[in-house]
Design a protein around this motif. Structure first.
Motif, PDB file in Angstrom:
ATOM      1  N   ILE A   1     -40.043  36.164 116.169  1.00 49.06           N
ATOM      2  CA  ILE A   1     -41.335  35.473 116.129  1.00 49.06           C
ATOM      3  C   ILE A   1     -42.447  36.402 116.603  1.00 49.06           C
ATOM      4  N   ASP A   2     -42.191  37.181 117.649  1.00 49.90           N
ATOM      5  CA  ASP A   2     -43.183  38.149 118.123  1.00 49.90           C
ATOM      6  C   ASP A   2     -43.501  39.185 117.045  1.00 49.90           C
ATOM      7  N   GLU A   3     -42.462  39.694 116.380  1.00 49.66           N
ATOM      8  CA  GLU A   3     -42.673  40.693 115.328  1.00 49.66           C
ATOM      9  C   GLU A   3     -43.418  40.101 114.140  1.00 49.66           C
ATOM     10  N   LEU A   4     -43.120  38.862 113.806  1.00 51.60           N
ATOM     11  CA  LEU A   4     -43.822  38.206 112.709  1.00 51.60           C
ATOM     12  C   LEU A   4     -45.301  38.047 113.058  1.00 51.60           C
ATOM     13  N   GLY A   5     -45.585  37.693 114.295  1.00 49.96           N
ATOM     14  CA  GLY A   5     -46.974  37.582 114.715  1.00 49.96           C
ATOM     15  C   GLY A   5     -47.701  38.912 114.677  1.00 49.96           C
ATOM     16  N   ARG A   6     -46.980  39.996 114.930  1.00 46.24           N
ATOM     17  CA  ARG A   6     -47.587  41.325 114.935  1.00 46.24           C
ATOM     18  C   ARG A   6     -47.828  41.842 113.518  1.00 46.24           C
ATOM     19  N   HIS A   7     -46.889  41.604 112.614  1.00 48.16           N
ATOM     20  CA  HIS A   7     -46.954  42.214 111.288  1.00 48.16           C
ATOM     21  C   HIS A   7     -47.362  41.250 110.174  1.00 48.16           C
ATOM     22  N   ALA A   8     -47.241  39.955 110.401  1.00 49.10           N
ATOM     23  CA  ALA A   8     -47.626  38.972 109.380  1.00 49.10           C
ATOM     24  C   ALA A   8     -48.215  37.743 110.063  1.00 49.10           C
ATOM     25  N   PRO A   9     -49.329  37.907 110.780  1.00 44.60           N
ATOM     26  CA  PRO A   9     -49.869  36.794 111.575  1.00 44.60           C
ATOM     27  C   PRO A   9     -50.278  35.589 110.741  1.00 44.60           C
ATOM     28  N   ARG A  10     -50.761  35.817 109.522  1.00 41.80           N
ATOM     29  CA  ARG A  10     -51.152  34.672 108.693  1.00 41.80           C
ATOM     30  C   ARG A  10     -49.931  33.861 108.273  1.00 41.80           C
ATOM     31  N   HIS A  11     -48.834  34.554 107.967  1.00 46.35           N
ATOM     32  CA  HIS A  11     -47.593  33.849 107.658  1.00 46.35           C
ATOM     33  C   HIS A  11     -47.185  32.975 108.842  1.00 46.35           C
ATOM     34  N   LEU A  12     -47.216  33.552 110.030  1.00 47.54           N
ATOM     35  CA  LEU A  12     -46.773  32.827 111.218  1.00 47.54           C
ATOM     36  C   LEU A  12     -47.655  31.610 111.478  1.00 47.54           C
ATOM     37  N   ALA A  13     -48.962  31.760 111.305  1.00 48.87           N
ATOM     38  CA  ALA A  13     -49.869  30.641 111.545  1.00 48.87           C
ATOM     39  C   ALA A  13     -49.566  29.474 110.605  1.00 48.87           C
ATOM     40  N   VAL A  14     -49.334  29.774 109.330  1.00 49.91           N
ATOM     41  CA  VAL A  14     -49.015  28.715 108.369  1.00 49.91           C
ATOM     42  C   VAL A  14     -47.681  28.059 108.716  1.00 49.91           C
ATOM     43  N   LEU A  15     -46.703  28.873 109.085  1.00 51.21           N
ATOM     44  CA  LEU A  15     -45.390  28.330 109.424  1.00 51.21           C
ATOM     45  C   LEU A  15     -45.453  27.435 110.661  1.00 51.21           C
ATOM     46  N   ARG A  16     -46.261  27.809 111.625  1.00 49.73           N
ATOM     47  CA  ARG A  16     -46.426  26.944 112.804  1.00 49.73           C
ATOM     48  C   ARG A  16     -47.006  25.592 112.385  1.00 49.73           C
ATOM     49  N   ASN A  17     -47.921  25.605 111.432  1.00 49.08           N
ATOM     50  CA  ASN A  17     -48.499  24.353 110.946  1.00 49.08           C
ATOM     51  C   ASN A  17     -47.456  23.508 110.213  1.00 49.08           C
ATOM     52  N   VAL A  18     -46.573  24.173 109.456  1.00 45.45           N
ATOM     53  CA  VAL A  18     -45.495  23.450 108.771  1.00 45.45           C
ATOM     54  C   VAL A  18     -44.596  22.755 109.792  1.00 45.45           C
ATOM     55  N   VAL A  19     -44.190  23.494 110.822  1.00 44.35           N
ATOM     56  CA  VAL A  19     -43.312  22.923 111.846  1.00 44.35           C
ATOM     57  C   VAL A  19     -44.013  21.779 112.576  1.00 44.35           C
ATOM     58  N   ALA A  20     -45.297  21.958 112.889  1.00 47.60           N
ATOM     59  CA  ALA A  20     -46.041  20.904 113.588  1.00 47.60           C
ATOM     60  C   ALA A  20     -46.155  19.647 112.730  1.00 47.60           C
ATOM     61  N   ALA A  21     -46.397  19.821 111.428  1.00 48.11           N
ATOM     62  CA  ALA A  21     -46.487  18.667 110.533  1.00 48.11           C
ATOM     63  C   ALA A  21     -45.159  17.922 110.474  1.00 48.11           C
ATOM     64  N   ARG A  22     -44.070  18.658 110.441  1.00 48.69           N
ATOM     65  CA  ARG A  22     -42.757  18.013 110.411  1.00 48.69           C
ATOM     66  C   ARG A  22     -42.466  17.285 111.713  1.00 48.69           C
ATOM     67  N   GLN A  23     -42.838  17.886 112.814  1.00 43.91           N
ATOM     68  CA  GLN A  23     -42.616  17.223 114.099  1.00 43.91           C
ATOM     69  C   GLN A  23     -43.412  15.928 114.195  1.00 43.91           C
ATOM     70  N   ALA A  24     -44.547  15.887 113.487  1.00 41.35           N
ATOM     71  CA  ALA A  24     -45.367  14.675 113.467  1.00 41.35           C
ATOM     72  C   ALA A  24     -44.895  13.685 112.409  1.00 41.35           C
ATOM     73  N   GLY A  25     -43.842  14.040 111.670  1.00 40.08           N
ATOM     74  CA  GLY A  25     -43.308  13.159 110.645  1.00 40.08           C
ATOM     75  C   GLY A  25     -44.096  13.161 109.358  1.00 40.08           C
ATOM     76  N   ASP A  26     -44.929  14.189 109.153  1.00 40.06           N
ATOM     77  CA  ASP A  26     -45.786  14.250 107.970  1.00 40.06           C
ATOM     78  C   ASP A  26     -45.236  15.291 106.995  1.00 40.06           C
ATOM     79  N   GLU A  27     -44.154  14.951 106.303  1.00 38.24           N
ATOM     80  CA  GLU A  27     -43.532  15.883 105.368  1.00 38.24           C
ATOM     81  C   GLU A  27     -44.450  16.246 104.200  1.00 38.24           C
ATOM     82  N   PRO A  28     -45.236  15.307 103.639  1.00 40.89           N
ATOM     83  CA  PRO A  28     -46.162  15.701 102.565  1.00 40.89           C
ATOM     84  C   PRO A  28     -47.140  16.785 103.000  1.00 40.89           C
ATOM     85  N   ALA A  29     -47.645  16.696 104.237  1.00 40.45           N
ATOM     86  CA  ALA A  29     -48.560  17.730 104.729  1.00 40.45           C
ATOM     87  C   ALA A  29     -47.841  19.055 104.871  1.00 40.45           C
ATOM     88  N   ALA A  30     -46.594  19.027 105.338  1.00 41.31           N
ATOM     89  CA  ALA A  30     -45.818  20.261 105.474  1.00 41.31           C
ATOM     90  C   ALA A  30     -45.607  20.912 104.116  1.00 41.31           C
TER      91      ALA A  30
END
Length: 273
Positions: A241-270
């Motif tokens: 995760i640290d390496e992804l943040g260093r070399h592909a920060p935009r990827h990591l930001a989107v993926l964090r949003n996907v995980v957060a949407a799923r944790q909130a039960g919002d699969e369509p948003a994910a």
């Protein structure tokens, strides 16, 4: 951007565990249960249609469910059984549309052991989603990725190489890859250039090379220090995760949003992210 490229850019962190009698070595392996490494979590990427085997492999019957493994088993089944021998937990990383296909081969794998991509978006995103998802449950774990579509022989030697990779990842901040000593000059595989001397069963990676031409492949085999890139990886979840943040920060930001949407039960948003 593939994970192998991310490892190459972080060259000081990339090490290889060789899958051969010479490279596997005889050094003692440190357990990853407890201590810094925590649990060993195997992740089996099982996506795509295996288009190079068309027409035998199709979207409804992808390569990893074909009976090409030992004793005619589906490749996914053989990989799952192999992963269980080296890991504390096993998860299957696949696309939502393949959920029923996976269940047909691995009926014992329930929903909690599936990491589902809304759609296929490349290797880096897939492994990033797996790392973020697993880190919520296993923050100190070491992940080992074992693709579902490989035909593998020599179970004992394979297990030893994988355990060497896991031990190296557990005891460091390295990204670790497993390479196979080439037996002929293949132009259909990428190569890992890892010259030098073994240290605890591993070598420092100098560079990754995409599928070479025939002349280069012959040179790699002749010179030695080159390994076929199997796309088998191991790393501490936090390190990746640290390496992804260093070399592909935009990827990591989107993926964090996907995980957060799923944790909130919002699969369509994910799925839309």
């Amino acid at each position: 951007m593939g994970v192998d490229r991310a490892g190459g850019r972080a060259g000081r962190r990339a090490v290889a565990a060789g899958l051969s009698r010479a490279a596997a070595g005889n050094s003692p392996l440190r357990s990853t249960r407890g201590g810094r490494g925590g649990a060993t979590i195997a992740v089996i990427p099982a996506g795509g249609a295996g288009t190079r085997l068309w027409p035998r492999s199709r979207s409804a019957r992808p390569k990893h469910v074909l009976p090409l493994g030992d004793r005619g088993r589906p490749l996914l089944r053989a990989t799952y059984d192999r992963a269980r021998a080296v890991a504390d937990e096993v998860f299957v990383l696949t696309e939502v549309r393949q959920r029923e296909i996976i269940a047909g081969v691995l009926p014992e794998v329930d929903a909690s052991q599936l990491i589902l991509e809304p759609s296929a978006r490349g290797t880096t995103n897939a492994y990033g989603l797996a790392a973020l998802t697993l880190s919520e449950r296993f923050p100190d774990a070491v992940m080992v990725a074992l693709p579902a579509d490989h035909v593998v022989h020599g179970a004992a030697l394979v297990a030893k190489a994988v355990r060497t990779a896991v031990a190296a990842a557990a005891s460091s901040d390295n990204l670790v890859t497993v390479g196979l000593k080439p037996t002929f000059p293949s132009t259909g595989l990428g190569y890992i250039h890892a010259p030098g001397r073994l240290s605890r069963g591993t070598l420092r990676v100098k560079r990754f090379i995409e599928k070479p031409n025939a002349a280069s492949a012959r040179r790699f085999v002749r010179e030695g220090g080159y390994f076929w890139n199997l796309a088998w990886f191991s790393w501490r979840l936090s390190t990746f995760i640290d390496e992804l943040g260093r070399h592909a920060p935009r990827h990591l930001a989107v993926l964090r949003n996907v995980v957060a949407a799923r944790q909130a039960g919002d699969e369509p948003a994910a799925a839309e992210l």
